[in-house]
Scaffold this motif. Structure first.
Motif, PDB file in Angstrom:
ATOM      1  N   PRO A  84       2.915  -7.217  -3.324  1.00 15.74           N
ATOM      2  CA  PRO A  84       3.567  -7.564  -4.592  1.00 15.74           C
ATOM      3  C   PRO A  84       3.087  -8.919  -5.116  1.00 15.74           C
ATOM      4  O   PRO A  84       2.651  -9.776  -4.349  1.00 15.74           O
ATOM      5  CB  PRO A  84       5.050  -7.616  -4.233  1.00 15.74           C
ATOM      6  N   GLU A  85       3.169  -9.095  -6.415  1.00 13.38           N
ATOM      7  CA  GLU A  85       2.650 -10.330  -7.022  1.00 13.38           C
ATOM      8  C   GLU A  85       3.434 -11.568  -6.622  1.00 13.38           C
ATOM      9  O   GLU A  85       2.901 -12.667  -6.627  1.00 13.38           O
ATOM     10  CB  GLU A  85       2.592 -10.203  -8.547  1.00 13.38           C
ATOM     11  N   TRP A  86       4.692 -11.405  -6.237  1.00 13.39           N
ATOM     12  CA  TRP A  86       5.503 -12.558  -5.864  1.00 13.39           C
ATOM     13  C   TRP A  86       5.254 -13.014  -4.437  1.00 13.39           C
ATOM     14  O   TRP A  86       5.687 -14.084  -4.040  1.00 13.39           O
ATOM     15  CB  TRP A  86       6.987 -12.253  -6.042  1.00 13.39           C
ATOM     16  N   SER A  87       4.544 -12.205  -3.640  1.00 17.55           N
ATOM     17  CA  SER A  87       4.410 -12.506  -2.215  1.00 17.55           C
ATOM     18  C   SER A  87       3.265 -13.479  -1.943  1.00 17.55           C
ATOM     19  O   SER A  87       2.397 -13.704  -2.787  1.00 17.55           O
ATOM     20  CB  SER A  87       4.171 -11.224  -1.424  1.00 17.55           C
ATOM     21  N   ASN A  88       3.279 -14.017  -0.744  1.00 17.84           N
ATOM     22  CA  ASN A  88       2.211 -14.890  -0.276  1.00 17.84           C
ATOM     23  C   ASN A  88       1.017 -14.005   0.075  1.00 17.84           C
ATOM     24  O   ASN A  88       1.089 -13.198   0.982  1.00 17.84           O
ATOM     25  CB  ASN A  88       2.695 -15.667   0.946  1.00 17.84           C
ATOM     26  N   LYS A  89      -0.111 -14.158  -0.650  1.00 13.64           N
ATOM     27  CA  LYS A  89      -1.246 -13.264  -0.468  1.00 13.64           C
ATOM     28  C   LYS A  89      -2.456 -13.937   0.164  1.00 13.64           C
ATOM     29  O   LYS A  89      -3.503 -13.324   0.277  1.00 13.64           O
ATOM     30  CB  LYS A  89      -1.667 -12.681  -1.814  1.00 13.64           C
ATOM     31  N   ASP A  90      -2.357 -15.181   0.555  1.00 15.20           N
ATOM     32  CA  ASP A  90      -3.507 -15.883   1.111  1.00 15.20           C
ATOM     33  C   ASP A  90      -3.772 -15.394   2.541  1.00 15.20           C
ATOM     34  O   ASP A  90      -3.051 -15.742   3.482  1.00 15.20           O
ATOM     35  CB  ASP A  90      -3.246 -17.396   1.098  1.00 15.20           C
ATOM     36  N   ALA A  91      -4.811 -14.580   2.710  1.00 17.51           N
ATOM     37  CA  ALA A  91      -5.080 -13.917   3.991  1.00 17.51           C
ATOM     38  C   ALA A  91      -5.394 -14.917   5.102  1.00 17.51           C
ATOM     39  O   ALA A  91      -4.925 -14.771   6.234  1.00 17.51           O
ATOM     40  CB  ALA A  91      -6.222 -12.924   3.838  1.00 17.51           C
ATOM     41  N   LYS A  92      -6.174 -15.932   4.819  1.00 17.68           N
ATOM     42  CA  LYS A  92      -6.543 -16.929   5.845  1.00 17.68           C
ATOM     43  C   LYS A  92      -5.310 -17.683   6.338  1.00 17.68           C
ATOM     44  O   LYS A  92      -5.154 -17.929   7.531  1.00 17.68           O
ATOM     45  CB  LYS A  92      -7.572 -17.928   5.286  1.00 17.68           C
ATOM     46  N   GLU A  93      -4.446 -18.048   5.410  1.00 17.25           N
ATOM     47  CA  GLU A  93      -3.229 -18.775   5.772  1.00 17.25           C
ATOM     48  C   GLU A  93      -2.309 -17.892   6.625  1.00 17.25           C
ATOM     49  O   GLU A  93      -1.735 -18.361   7.617  1.00 17.25           O
ATOM     50  CB  GLU A  93      -2.495 -19.219   4.505  1.00 17.25           C
ATOM     51  N   ILE A  94      -2.196 -16.620   6.257  1.00 13.85           N
ATOM     52  CA  ILE A  94      -1.335 -15.703   7.012  1.00 13.85           C
ATOM     53  C   ILE A  94      -1.887 -15.489   8.410  1.00 13.85           C
ATOM     54  O   ILE A  94      -1.146 -15.514   9.400  1.00 13.85           O
ATOM     55  CB  ILE A  94      -1.196 -14.359   6.263  1.00 13.85           C
ATOM     56  N   GLU A  95      -3.216 -15.305   8.543  1.00 18.61           N
ATOM     57  CA  GLU A  95      -3.821 -15.122   9.860  1.00 18.61           C
ATOM     58  C   GLU A  95      -3.629 -16.361  10.728  1.00 18.61           C
ATOM     59  O   GLU A  95      -3.347 -16.261  11.923  1.00 18.61           O
ATOM     60  CB  GLU A  95      -5.297 -14.784   9.731  1.00 18.61           C
ATOM     61  N   HIS A 117       8.272 -16.958   5.302  1.00 16.47           N
ATOM     62  CA  HIS A 117       7.026 -17.277   4.610  1.00 16.47           C
ATOM     63  C   HIS A 117       6.707 -16.356   3.443  1.00 16.47           C
ATOM     64  O   HIS A 117       5.624 -16.450   2.868  1.00 16.47           O
ATOM     65  CB  HIS A 117       5.865 -17.269   5.613  1.00 16.47           C
ATOM     66  N   GLY A 118       7.608 -15.443   3.096  1.00 18.74           N
ATOM     67  CA  GLY A 118       7.432 -14.612   1.914  1.00 18.74           C
ATOM     68  C   GLY A 118       6.292 -13.615   2.018  1.00 18.74           C
ATOM     69  O   GLY A 118       5.603 -13.360   1.040  1.00 18.74           O
ATOM     70  N   VAL A 119       6.090 -13.029   3.197  1.00 15.49           N
ATOM     71  CA  VAL A 119       5.055 -12.015   3.376  1.00 15.49           C
ATOM     72  C   VAL A 119       5.763 -10.703   3.710  1.00 15.49           C
ATOM     73  O   VAL A 119       6.135 -10.472   4.854  1.00 15.49           O
ATOM     74  CB  VAL A 119       4.089 -12.398   4.525  1.00 15.49           C
ATOM     75  N   PRO A 120       5.976  -9.825   2.727  1.00  7.74           N
ATOM     76  CA  PRO A 120       6.723  -8.606   3.018  1.00  7.74           C
ATOM     77  C   PRO A 120       5.985  -7.636   3.928  1.00  7.74           C
ATOM     78  O   PRO A 120       6.599  -6.895   4.679  1.00  7.74           O
ATOM     79  CB  PRO A 120       6.964  -7.990   1.645  1.00  7.74           C
ATOM     80  N   ASN A 121       4.649  -7.640   3.864  1.00 10.56           N
ATOM     81  CA  ASN A 121       3.864  -6.728   4.679  1.00 10.56           C
ATOM     82  C   ASN A 121       2.522  -7.381   4.990  1.00 10.56           C
ATOM     83  O   ASN A 121       1.721  -7.621   4.092  1.00 10.56           O
ATOM     84  CB  ASN A 121       3.657  -5.407   3.939  1.00 10.56           C
ATOM     85  N   VAL A 122       2.275  -7.655   6.251  1.00  9.45           N
ATOM     86  CA  VAL A 122       1.049  -8.350   6.654  1.00  9.45           C
ATOM     87  C   VAL A 122      -0.176  -7.487   6.360  1.00  9.45           C
ATOM     88  O   VAL A 122      -1.206  -7.987   5.924  1.00  9.45           O
ATOM     89  CB  VAL A 122       1.101  -8.725   8.151  1.00  9.45           C
ATOM     90  N   LYS A 123      -0.078  -6.192   6.562  1.00 13.16           N
ATOM     91  CA  LYS A 123      -1.230  -5.324   6.347  1.00 13.16           C
ATOM     92  C   LYS A 123      -1.637  -5.291   4.875  1.00 13.16           C
ATOM     93  O   LYS A 123      -2.832  -5.279   4.559  1.00 13.16           O
ATOM     94  CB  LYS A 123      -0.944  -3.912   6.843  1.00 13.16           C
ATOM     95  N   LEU A 124      -0.679  -5.290   3.965  1.00  6.94           N
ATOM     96  CA  LEU A 124      -1.022  -5.305   2.548  1.00  6.94           C
ATOM     97  C   LEU A 124      -1.633  -6.637   2.132  1.00  6.94           C
ATOM     98  O   LEU A 124      -2.499  -6.691   1.262  1.00  6.94           O
ATOM     99  CB  LEU A 124       0.212  -5.003   1.697  1.00  6.94           C
ATOM    100  N   ALA A 125      -1.185  -7.722   2.753  1.00  8.28           N
ATOM    101  CA  ALA A 125      -1.674  -9.051   2.371  1.00  8.28           C
ATOM    102  C   ALA A 125      -3.041  -9.361   2.976  1.00  8.28           C
ATOM    103  O   ALA A 125      -3.879 -10.001   2.335  1.00  8.28           O
ATOM    104  CB  ALA A 125      -0.667 -10.110   2.790  1.00  8.28           C
ATOM    105  N   THR A 126      -3.287  -8.919   4.210  1.00  6.92           N
ATOM    106  CA  THR A 126      -4.532  -9.285   4.898  1.00  6.92           C
ATOM    107  C   THR A 126      -5.487  -8.123   5.102  1.00  6.92           C
ATOM    108  O   THR A 126      -6.665  -8.348   5.381  1.00  6.92           O
ATOM    109  CB  THR A 126      -4.230  -9.878   6.280  1.00  6.92           C
ATOM    110  N   GLY A 127      -4.988  -6.901   5.014  1.00  2.48           N
ATOM    111  CA  GLY A 127      -5.821  -5.743   5.304  1.00  2.48           C
ATOM    112  C   GLY A 127      -5.831  -5.367   6.777  1.00  2.48           C
ATOM    113  O   GLY A 127      -6.465  -4.408   7.173  1.00  2.48           O
TER     114      GLY A 127
END
Length: 149
Positions: A20-31, A55-65
């Protein structure tokens, strides 16, 4: 699963193909956060909950792949026994300890049989997929030693 009596009513996560657009999408930061939380000793499920709640990441797989477990495996931080198998072994050990004090608890005996059958099925899967060594077998005596590490 074992009794075939009750339905499968449960909540279902909405179908999404992107974060989602409101979520944290920075893959490097999440990893990096996943690795940091793993170093603190959290399991994969606990890491997912912390990322969702703090940290506002609803789904790690959607954010990082990648799933949390895949990120952990890439960084060689995986445990020798998979998390789901470890949890089932812990549950079976608790039931065995209960049966020592309560020998006539037939419901617990049955649940122990079902849990150990599930453990054996998982072991068969993990030895076939080479996550566990070929000769690995579950036994309640060695499970306590393995879980104490």
């Amino acid at each position: 699963m074992h009794a075939r009596r009750r339905g499968i009513a449960a909540s279902v996560r909405p179908f999404r193909t992107s974060a989602p657009e409101w979520s944290n999408k920075d893959a490097k930061e999440i990893e990096a956060k996943v690795i940091e939380l793993r170093k603190e000793g959290l399991s994969c499920a606990q890491i997912g909950l912390v990322l969702r709640d703090k940290h506002g990441v609803p789904n790690v797989k959607l954010a990082t792949g990648k799933r949390v477990n895949a990120i952990i495996r890439e960084n060689n931080m995986d445990t020798e026994i998979p998390e789901d198998l470890r949890n089932l072994m812990h549950k079976a050990l608790g039931m065995r300890k209960h049966l020592v004090d309560n020998k006539h608890d037939v419901h617990n005996k049955r649940q122990l049989q079902l849990t150990e059958a599930k453990i054996r099925r998982l072991v068969k899967y993990y030895t076939g997929s080479h996550r566990l060594p070929a000769g690995w077998a579950y036994s309640p005596e060695t499970a306590e030693i393995l879980l104490s590490r």
